[in-house]
Design a protein around this motif. Sequence first.
Motif, PDB file in Angstrom:
ATOM      1  N   GLY A  65      13.394-127.944  -9.253  1.00 44.51           N
ATOM      2  CA  GLY A  65      13.928-127.250  -8.151  1.00 44.51           C
ATOM      3  C   GLY A  65      13.064-127.689  -6.833  1.00 44.51           C
ATOM      4  O   GLY A  65      13.515-127.994  -5.886  1.00 44.51           O
ATOM      5  N   SER A  66      11.814-127.446  -7.309  1.00 41.91           N
ATOM      6  CA  SER A  66      10.666-127.726  -6.194  1.00 41.91           C
ATOM      7  C   SER A  66      10.635-129.454  -5.795  1.00 41.91           C
ATOM      8  O   SER A  66      10.329-129.647  -4.415  1.00 41.91           O
TER       9      SER A  66
ATOM     10  N   THR B  88      10.977-121.080  -6.554  1.00 43.40           N
ATOM     11  CA  THR B  88      11.275-119.690  -6.715  1.00 43.40           C
ATOM     12  C   THR B  88      12.713-119.428  -6.949  1.00 43.40           C
ATOM     13  O   THR B  88      13.298-118.496  -7.245  1.00 43.40           O
ATOM     14  N   ALA B  89      13.434-120.446  -5.904  1.00 47.10           N
ATOM     15  CA  ALA B  89      14.831-120.048  -5.681  1.00 47.10           C
ATOM     16  C   ALA B  89      15.659-120.360  -7.374  1.00 47.10           C
ATOM     17  O   ALA B  89      16.194-119.543  -7.621  1.00 47.10           O
ATOM     18  N   VAL B  90      15.012-121.208  -8.015  1.00 45.99           N
ATOM     19  CA  VAL B  90      15.687-121.755  -9.250  1.00 45.99           C
ATOM     20  C   VAL B  90      15.356-120.747 -10.336  1.00 45.99           C
ATOM     21  O   VAL B  90      15.910-120.132 -10.937  1.00 45.99           O
TER      22      VAL B  90
ATOM     23  N   ALA C 114       2.963-121.327  -6.944  1.00 44.35           N
ATOM     24  CA  ALA C 114       3.978-120.748  -7.146  1.00 44.35           C
ATOM     25  C   ALA C 114       4.263-120.426  -8.809  1.00 44.35           C
ATOM     26  O   ALA C 114       4.572-119.139  -8.897  1.00 44.35           O
ATOM     27  N   ILE C 115       3.761-121.417  -9.635  1.00 44.08           N
ATOM     28  CA  ILE C 115       3.824-120.927 -10.969  1.00 44.08           C
ATOM     29  C   ILE C 115       2.906-119.722 -11.279  1.00 44.08           C
ATOM     30  O   ILE C 115       3.307-118.646 -12.077  1.00 44.08           O
TER      31      ILE C 115
ATOM     32  N   PRO D 175      14.289-121.043 -16.537  1.00 41.64           N
ATOM     33  CA  PRO D 175      12.970-120.978 -17.288  1.00 41.64           C
ATOM     34  C   PRO D 175      11.850-121.788 -16.194  1.00 41.64           C
ATOM     35  O   PRO D 175      12.730-122.581 -15.519  1.00 41.64           O
ATOM     36  N   PRO D 176      10.795-121.504 -15.997  1.00 38.85           N
ATOM     37  CA  PRO D 176       9.681-121.963 -15.113  1.00 38.85           C
ATOM     38  C   PRO D 176       9.792-123.648 -15.206  1.00 38.85           C
ATOM     39  O   PRO D 176       9.709-124.409 -14.185  1.00 38.85           O
TER      40      PRO D 176
END
Lengths: 182, 174
Positions: free
Chosen positions: A84-85, A69-71, B93-94, A77-78
């Motif tokens: 990041g995760s 979420t932070a990134v 999360a996605i 983009p996802p």
Amino acid sequence: MIFLQLFLSYFKIGLFNFGGGYAMLSLIQHETVEAHKWLTPQEFTDIVAISQTTPGPIGINSATYAGYTAVLNSGYPPAVAVLGSVIATVSVCLPSFILILSISVALSRNRKKTYMDAAFTYLRPTAVGLIAAAALSLVNHDNFIDLKSPLLFLAAFLLTWRYKVNPIITILLASTAGLLLY
Amino acid sequence: MYHALFFVFLRIGAFTIGGGYAMLPLIEREVTRRKWMSRENFLDAFAISQTMPGVFAVNMSILIGYRLRKTAGAIVCTLATIIPSFLIILTIAIFFTQVQDNLYVEKIFKALRPVVVALIAVPSLTAAKAAHINLRTAPIPIVVAMLIWAAGISPIYIVILAIAAGLAQHIFVK
């Protein structure tokens, strides 16, 4: 550089957590919500709710979620947010890894029990304060939006404290209540 | 051996809801049943895991993996423990970042947020019991909570201070 900051923040969270998963929430909240503003207080609360209902340690769950979420919140983009995760999850484990591998032999042979015990004299009551701080910081207008909120809080508190109801059941009950009440 | 280690810890990571300590009975059963470790060694690993910083379940995985197959074993066990929760949370999360504006998801989380506060408030009380907080030690958690919550001080400084105070008392005050 958000990836370097994520690494440093989660390394610190892994290194300075001595009080278990709930005490870790206070560290995570300070780094992700207050210091870096990667997450809104609301998002942080949502992450805790999701961590409580999924398998695995809360420290890992929240690192994976907050890293993503932070990134994403920083405008990437996802696909980049997945990185990041990964970084947050690995970084939170890294201090234990380094510490345990470097002193594992010494620990199993003749443990310096007295110094360990001394270090923990004030860590235990401190961990209680850390958990309390995490709970107190979440008492805000993002989480308590109307008069129904304190009632839901009290109901969940009683179910958990007095009747030892499993958090997953409590969360399922609250989700149903949400659909009916709002 | 690595194969077996990986799948045992994968199962431990995938099927324990409720955090690190919930994993403990499952780890003990798997590890002693396969005669990977004696009960004494397991309890030893448990005690060391508690004194080390970080995530408890990860610490256990590192210690057991290291005992059995050195550094490679520690890496295999740790990865296996974190992979299930990593994949599940990443999927959520996605998915969640796309549906969080959905009307029904909003309704659910409006009710969930105050409930989460209660779910954290209760462990602060049970932790107080477990740490044997009495009238003499009660000011410590209260001051700590106020410093973090009201004064916005980083918990990291407070943890360092707590360790230093414990060691100083041990060394200078007999």
